[in-house]
Design an enzyme around this catalytic site. Structure first.
Site, PDB file in Angstrom:
ATOM      1  N   ASP A 101       6.167   1.622  -4.834  1.00 34.15           N
ATOM      2  CA  ASP A 101       6.032   2.180  -6.285  1.00 34.15           C
ATOM      3  C   ASP A 101       6.401   3.712  -5.885  1.00 34.15           C
ATOM      4  O   ASP A 101       6.493   4.106  -4.926  1.00 34.15           O
ATOM      5  CB  ASP A 101       4.555   1.961  -6.777  1.00 34.15           C
ATOM      6  CG  ASP A 101       4.453   2.341  -8.357  1.00 34.15           C
ATOM      7  OD1 ASP A 101       5.467   2.854  -8.874  1.00 34.15           O
ATOM      8  OD2 ASP A 101       3.491   1.967  -8.873  1.00 34.15           O
TER       9      ASP A 101
HETATM   10  C1  BGC Z   1       4.732   2.890 -12.131  1.00 31.29           C
HETATM   11  C2  BGC Z   1       5.596   2.109 -12.048  1.00 31.29           C
HETATM   12  C3  BGC Z   1       7.072   2.618 -12.348  1.00 31.29           C
HETATM   13  C4  BGC Z   1       7.592   3.719 -11.422  1.00 31.29           C
HETATM   14  C5  BGC Z   1       8.727   4.034 -11.847  1.00 31.29           C
HETATM   15  C6  BGC Z   1       4.964   4.406 -11.334  1.00 31.29           C
HETATM   16  O1  BGC Z   1       4.308   5.245 -11.616  1.00 31.29           O
HETATM   17  O2  BGC Z   1       3.612   2.552 -11.351  1.00 31.29           O
HETATM   18  O3  BGC Z   1       5.316   0.683 -12.730  1.00 31.29           O
HETATM   19  O4  BGC Z   1       8.156   1.129 -12.280  1.00 31.29           O
HETATM   20  O5  BGC Z   1       6.581   4.556 -11.648  1.00 31.29           O
HETATM   21  O6  BGC Z   1       8.858   4.810 -13.258  1.00 31.29           O
END
Ligand code: BGC
Length: 664
Positions: A221
């Site tokens: 993530d």
């Molecule tokens: C989120 C993800 C997301 C990623 C990119 C993170 O903060 O948890 O779900 O895909 O950011 O934006």
């Protein structure tokens, strides 16, 4: 692409991403992958400022994932995936960072609008169809967040402490099912799982790869990596976004001999495979739907996912009735009222949403009053008293209430299940003077106990996307027959939710003490009444189930039944199949969803529905044997129109592993 052509330095760089949204391409030496959020519409970032705030290009907004799940229709999920793939093709995006299959352990979780369900089978099946739609049409999926990211509270640090059986039966299961669609990638979660960071969760990654057949690459993530070396050794293939500090440390560790060549190669190889898989998937693909068609898909899914929770007969609206429509949600000046915030937010610039107009077009006389906004009154143009006066002079009052990005957002949870006070009061005041229909725009369960019994009808409208106003008006007017079903229980109050009853929790630990008793599994087993049960949803048509036959087979049971429409309206019916073990040898929840299907039945017509319950539908995860086990004993197969509206029951005996039907 041969890994041997890359130097060690290049391999180290490859497993660290290039920037925020791309993989490394070494100045064109290898192809580059572009990734973008998210599950309910494309969020291609235009600019990012120092405080981390991002602005994105406008894109087609689709219904919230929760609304999609309420369709209980795999075709809807597939179509939404396909439409999103078209958006990706047009914007040069190779991988959509979606879908998220985290279980709705508590209705408070700020991201529930982007997740499917409290039930792992429903979540997994819908996600599987969504991934197929995406990948068949040229865009890769990224299944997220693995795993146990079920609350936003302290998500970067807290540990979800969960026993292995609960992991297998509840939290891993949607990933296991979704992996059948062969997603090109999985994203780890921020939180720890039993003390280990999601980015370093080797045990989980091994289960994904060796047991669930996952053959893709694991992304972190965004900024979820604390220690790139530890995460690489655990099998996390790409850190995103690129982080100079982590990369430098990784290089030092490599030079110090702390990383074996084979460990680095394993990750780098998977990144290369990912790149070529995405490029092959995309080859020769062109958008299959026009933008207008995609908007139509969004609208149709919204109409199919809206759930009629209560109706005393006021709906569908009689022709020509005088309507009072109130609430800013009916005609929001701020489109954030119709979406959650964070990675799944879609820039709705240029979108309109106008329920009064859609109803006027359908021949109703409509008086509209914005009345309130979110949790208060923002200007002199909003007057809740006037709304009640209009209601008093109408045949039917329609109140549009809800939540929106102020309440439902990534990195924060809701504090209450109740609607803001001003909204509850407006509902009660309207219900005192006119038959009142409440339309709720929200991405998760809402506590309606203060007013549900006072109103004539309740329609749960989720967060619809493009054309959501038309979808809503088509249901209110009866042009469309409602056929959505709740993908999560609506409890009477927060106090009834097991996950809200944590005692003595340490600051960084969430103990999943309710174990398997998530959602309806908890409410049924412990005889806790709910306002609206999992799987509930009304129709303007009526259905009965006939000619139920079951047959025992070598490794399961097959079932046939006819769904008969006994009304003069065509409609869709969802048939839900639950299994319960009578007198089990280990603890088991009272009932568990094991199959479902949705069928269209003409007025007065009938449709045959077939199910096959394999051995796994009867199994539990045996902690004693570290595997799935079907105990000898007696099981009930419950077939219903919701988890609490069981219409047919058949008992099955398992003896020495063999299935036989018990006499009726
Ligand atoms: C989120 C993800 C997301 C990623 C990119 C993170 O903060 O948890 O779900 O895909 O950011 O934006």
């Amino acid at each position: 692409m041969d890994i041997k052509k890359l130097t060690a330095k290049e391999k180290l760089r490859l497993v660290c991403g290039k920037d925020f949204w791309h993989t490394e391409d070494f100045g064109g030496k290898i192809p580059q992958i572009t990734v973008a959020d998210g599950p309910v519409g494309l969020r291609v970032v235009k600019a990012r400022v120092a405080d981390g705030t991002e602005t994105a290009y406008p894109a087609i907004p689709y219904p919230s994932v929760q609304l999609l799940a309420n369709t209980w229709n795999r075709n809807c999920a597939r179509e939404m995936g396909a439409a999103l793939a078209d958006d990706c093709l047009e914007k040069g995006v190779d991988i959509l960072l979606a879908p998220g299959v985290n279980i709705k352990r508590t209705p408070l979780c700020g991201r529930n609008f982007e997740y499917f369900s409290e039930d792992p089978l429903l979540a997994g099946e819908m996600a599987k169809a969504y991934i197929c739609g995406l990948q068949e049409n040229g865009a890769g999926a990224c299944l997220k967040h693995f795993c146990c990211n079920n609350l936003e509270y302290d998500r970067l640090h807290q540990s979800s402490d969960v026993d292995e059986r609960t992991l297998r039966e509840i939290y891993y299961l949607p990933f296991e099912i979704a992996c059948e669609a062969k997603p090109v990638s999985v994203m780890c979660s921020y939180n720890r799982i039993n003390g280990t960071y999601g980015a370093e969760y080797k045990k989980g990654f091994t289960v994904l790869r060796e047991e669930f057949g996952f053959g893709g690459a694991v992304f972190s993530d965004w900024s979820a990596v604390r220690d790139r070396t530890a995460s690489l050794k655990a099998g996390l293939d790409i850190e995103m976004p690129f982080c100079e500090e982590n990369y430098q440390k990784l290089c030092r560790d490599y030079e110090d001999g702390k990383i074996a060549e084979a460990e680095l190669d394993a990750c780098a190889e998977r990144v290369l495979t990912l790149i070529s898989r995405c490029k092959t998937m995309r080859e020769g693909k062109k958008s299959c739907c026009s933008e207008a068609e995609r908007r139509r898909i969004a609208q149709d899914i919204a109409a199919e996912g809206m759930v009629l929770l209560k109706n005393d007969g006021v709906l569908p609206l009689a022709a020509g009735v005088r309507l009072a429509v109130a609430g800013c949600y009916a005609q929001p000046s701020d489109m954030g009222m119709l979406r959650g915030a964070g990675a799944a937010a879609v820039n709705r610039e240029g979108e309109t949403f106008d329920v009064p107009d859609c109803l006027t077009k359908r021949g109703y006389s409509v008086a509209f009053e914005p009345a309130f906004s979110y949790d208060g009154v923002d200007s002199f143009h909003q007057d809740a008293r006037r709304a009640v006066q209009l209601a008093a002079g109408s045949d039917v009052s329609i109140l549009c209430v809800g939540l929106g990005e102020k309440f439902e957002r990534e990195s924060a949870d809701r504090e209450t299940l109740r609607l803001p006070l001003v909204q509850e009061r407006a509902i009660l005041a309207s219900a005192a003077v006119a038959p009142t229909v409440v339309v709720v725009f929200a991405g998760a369960a809402v506590d309606m106990s203060a007013w549900a019994d006072k109103v004539s009808a309740i329609l749960f409208a989720g967060y619809p996307g493009a054309g959501g106003d038309e979808a809503l008006a088509s249901i209110l007017s009866g042009e469309n027959n409602p056929c959505g079903r709740l993908s999560e229980s609506f409890p009477f109050s927060l106090a009834d939710c097991p996950a809200s009853q944590e005692e003595g929790v340490s600051v960084g630990v969430t103990r999943y003490r309710e174990g398997l008793d998530v959602g309806y599994r908890h409410y049924f087993t412990h005889h806790i009444p709910v306002l609206f049960a999992f799987g509930h949803g009304l129709s303007y048509a009526s259905f009965v189930y006939r000619n139920f036959t079951a047959e025992a087979e070598e490794d399961g049971v097959s079932i046939l039944l006819d769904v008969c429409n006994t009304s003069d309206r065509a409609g869709k019916e969802v048939v839900e199949v639950y299994v319960r073990e009578c007198a089990p040898v280990v603890y088991r929840p009272d009932r568990e969803l094991k199959a479902f299907d949705k069928v269209f039945v003409e007025d007065g017509g009938s449709r045959q529905v077939a199910f096959r319950l394999g051995r796994r539908a009867f199994a539990h995860w045996s902690a004693a044997e570290d595997g799935w086990r079907v105990s000898d004993g007696v099981y009930e197969i419950l077939i219903g129109a919701s988890s609490e509206d069981i219409r047919l029951i058949r008992k099955v005996r398992v003896e020495d592993g063999n299935f036989s039907l018990m006499p009726l």
